[in-house]
Design a protein around this motif. Structure first.
Motif, short mmCIF file in Angstrom:
data_model
loop_
_atom_site.label_atom_id
_atom_site.label_comp_id
_atom_site.label_asym_id
_atom_site.label_seq_id
_atom_site.Cartn_x
_atom_site.Cartn_y
_atom_site.Cartn_z
N ARG A 18 0.84 -1.20 0.00
CA ARG A 18 0.00 0.00 0.00
C ARG A 18 0.87 1.26 0.00
N VAL A 19 1.96 1.23 0.75
CA VAL A 19 2.88 2.38 0.78
C VAL A 19 3.53 2.57 -0.59
N MET A 20 3.87 1.46 -1.23
CA MET A 20 4.46 1.55 -2.56
C MET A 20 3.46 2.10 -3.57
N LEU A 21 2.22 1.67 -3.46
CA LEU A 21 1.18 2.19 -4.35
C LEU A 21 0.97 3.69 -4.10
N ASP A 22 1.02 4.09 -2.85
CA ASP A 22 0.91 5.52 -2.53
C ASP A 22 2.08 6.30 -3.13
N ALA A 23 3.26 5.72 -3.14
CA ALA A 23 4.42 6.38 -3.75
C ALA A 23 4.22 6.55 -5.25
N VAL A 24 3.70 5.51 -5.90
CA VAL A 24 3.41 5.61 -7.34
C VAL A 24 2.39 6.70 -7.59
N ARG A 25 1.34 6.73 -6.79
CA ARG A 25 0.31 7.76 -6.95
C ARG A 25 0.88 9.15 -6.71
N TYR A 26 1.78 9.29 -5.77
CA TYR A 26 2.41 10.58 -5.49
C TYR A 26 3.22 11.06 -6.69
#
Length: 72
Positions: A18-26
């Motif tokens: 989830r943190v990695m997905l948030d980084a991609v979204r950022y």
């Protein structure tokens, strides 16, 4: 819904998907380079590696398509 698609790998990366997905979204939302990620995210090389792997395997496209279909 997102966890069902992002967490289907059996590989144990040591980082929350989830943190990695948030980084991609950022990166996508703010138009920044991976190296300019805030320190709240894991190291940018790990984030980029995850995003690249998800892109190559088609996971990002699948997630995008399913979210788009859910909105329609």
């Amino acid at each position: 819904m997102i966890e069902a698609y992002v967490c289907r790998s059996t590989w144990k990366p040591g980082y929350c998907h989830r943190v990695m997905l948030d980084a991609v979204r950022y990166v996508v939302d703010n138009g920044v380079k991976w190296v300019n990620l805030p320190c709240d995210f894991p190291p940018y090389r790990r984030g980029h590696a995850f995003a690249r792997r998800w892109q190559v395997t088609g996971l990002l496209a699948e997630l995008h398509d399913r979210l788009r279909d859910k909105v329609r």
